[in-house]
Design an enzyme around this catalytic site. Structure first.
Site, mmCIF file in Angstrom:
data_model
loop_
_atom_site.group_PDB
_atom_site.id
_atom_site.type_symbol
_atom_site.label_atom_id
_atom_site.label_comp_id
_atom_site.label_asym_id
_atom_site.label_seq_id
_atom_site.Cartn_x
_atom_site.Cartn_y
_atom_site.Cartn_z
ATOM 1 N N CYS A 76 25.556 4.803 -7.906
ATOM 2 C CA CYS A 76 25.202 5.491 -6.658
ATOM 3 C C CYS A 76 25.425 4.588 -5.452
ATOM 4 O O CYS A 76 24.585 3.749 -5.121
ATOM 5 C CB CYS A 76 23.740 5.940 -6.734
ATOM 6 S SG CYS A 76 23.171 6.709 -5.224
ATOM 7 N N CYS A 125 22.793 4.974 -2.710
ATOM 8 C CA CYS A 125 21.515 4.293 -2.941
ATOM 9 C C CYS A 125 21.670 2.789 -2.763
ATOM 10 O O CYS A 125 20.792 2.137 -2.210
ATOM 11 C CB CYS A 125 21.013 4.554 -4.365
ATOM 12 S SG CYS A 125 21.272 6.217 -4.959
ATOM 13 N N ASP A 126 22.754 2.227 -3.253
ATOM 14 C CA ASP A 126 22.817 0.773 -3.415
ATOM 15 C C ASP A 126 23.898 0.081 -2.585
ATOM 16 O O ASP A 126 23.927 -1.148 -2.536
ATOM 17 C CB ASP A 126 23.051 0.442 -4.902
ATOM 18 C CG ASP A 126 21.951 1.029 -5.771
ATOM 19 O OD1 ASP A 126 20.799 1.038 -5.310
ATOM 20 O OD2 ASP A 126 22.239 1.492 -6.876
#
Ligand code: NAP
Length: 311
Positions: A136, A139-140
């Site tokens: 992701c 997200c990261d």
């Protein structure tokens, strides 16, 4: 632990689930929607969306899903943050049990559990997952500001993630196992135009390399499958974007699934092999897997559930 009763129970909170909720609520069916552990669904693992009608510029997927959730709540969909772990579709009302030990009894069920990211399944990947390896970028990606990162895959997700990561990273290497990308042409053009992106074709990851204590990814050993040459590329982050599998384990033995595990539905319908149980979105769609199609499918499932309940 509580017992809930509803006419319609919706499992999943992606575009299919929320749209099913909006349609069912507006039809007076007072649906209950169980969000699952990934609120907003898989779409939220992509940073932006450009092809969802109604927006004339890129939109944040988190924002889009937030709007859908608010729209569903506005029409009276009751949303419960819980995960269904057991289903019994053998008798009506259908019974679903959740991770929080709640019991949901419903006269019809709409399954909108979507699909999940696949992994490469090599041992060093397992070791560094969460320590440099992610599925992701939204997200990261932020953690890799000014660092070198890699993306594995050749589809739309891989292409989008690679472009998105250039917002943060110093360089992005896209590693694809074939000599052509599967991604849409518009995305391929974006990849090629971006000076931060290098594409390694015909290449597979042999090993993720890094420090053990603390666990920290540093590089990827990749092999060119045409000439068998290996090289090590520097990468503090690696984003695996190699497709998805339907979230249907819960329904094995209960509903008819196809060879890849997708729920089988009647032609032009969301009806599953059990009358009163409907499937919508990616969980039944191995081909298109688009947010807009999932949303349309959620609407269809709700309309079909309404007609079923009238009989
Ligand atoms: P996908 O289209 O199935 O692509 C998966 C990619 O990963 C393929 O290039 C595949 O290689 C590669 N791959 C699969 N297994 C691998 C392995 N073990 N090792 C190395 N590479 C592997 O999946 P996706 O990109 O996640 O997209 C899923 C669906 O969502 C698609 O229909 C896509 O169009 C849609 N989507 C749309 C958008 C958008 O329109 N904005 C954004 C994201 C996703 P091969 O090419 O060799 O098979």
């Amino acid at each position: 632990m509580a017992e809930y009763r509803s006419k319609v129970l919706i499992i999943g909170s992606g575009p299919a689930g929320y749209t099913a909720g909006i349609y069912a609520a507006r039809a007076g069916l007072a649906p209950l929607l169980i969000s699952g552990s990934e609120v907003g669904g898989q779409l939220t693992s992509s940073p932006e969306i450009e092809n969802y009608p109604g927006f004339n510029q890129s939109s944040s997927t988190l924002e889009l899903m937030d709007i859908m959730q608010k729209q569903a709540m506005h029409f009276g969909v009751k949303i419960i943050n819980d995960t269904i772990v057991e289903t019994d579709f053998q008798h009506r009302p259908f019974e679903c049990v959740s991770a929080n030990h709640n019991i949901f009894l419903a006269h019809s069920v709409i399954i909108a559990t979507g699909s999940s990211a696949k992994w490469l399944d090599i041992s060093s990947e397992t070791k560094f997952r969460g320590h440099g390896i992610s599925a992701c970028a939204t997200c990261d990606g932020f953690f890799y500001r000014n660092q070198d990162v890699a993306v594995i895959g050749g589809g739309n997700s891989a292409a989008e993630e690679a472009v998105y990561l250039t917002n943060f990273a110093h360089s992005v290497t896209l590693i694809h196992r074939r000599d052509t990308l599967r991604a849409d042409k518009i995305l391929q053009d974006k990849l090629r135009k971006n000076p931060k992106i290098t594409i390694k074709y015909n290449s597979v990851v042999e090993e993720f390399i890094g420090e053990d204590d603390p666990l920290l990814l540093q590089a990827l050993k990749i092999r060119n499958i045409k000439n068998d040459k290996t090289e090590t590329i520097s990468a503090a982050g690696a984003f695996v974007a190699v497709g998805h599998q339907p979230n249907t384990r819960l329904f094995e033995g209960q509903l008819q699934l196809d060879a890849k595990g997708y729920i089988t539905t009647a032609p032009d319908s969301c009806a599953t092999s059990i009358e009163g149980v409907f499937a919508a979105g990616d969980v039944k769609d191995p081909i298109f897997r688009q947010a807009i199609i999932a949303a349309g499918s959620g609407a269809q499932a709700a309309i079909e559930a309404g007609r079923f309940l009238q009989h």
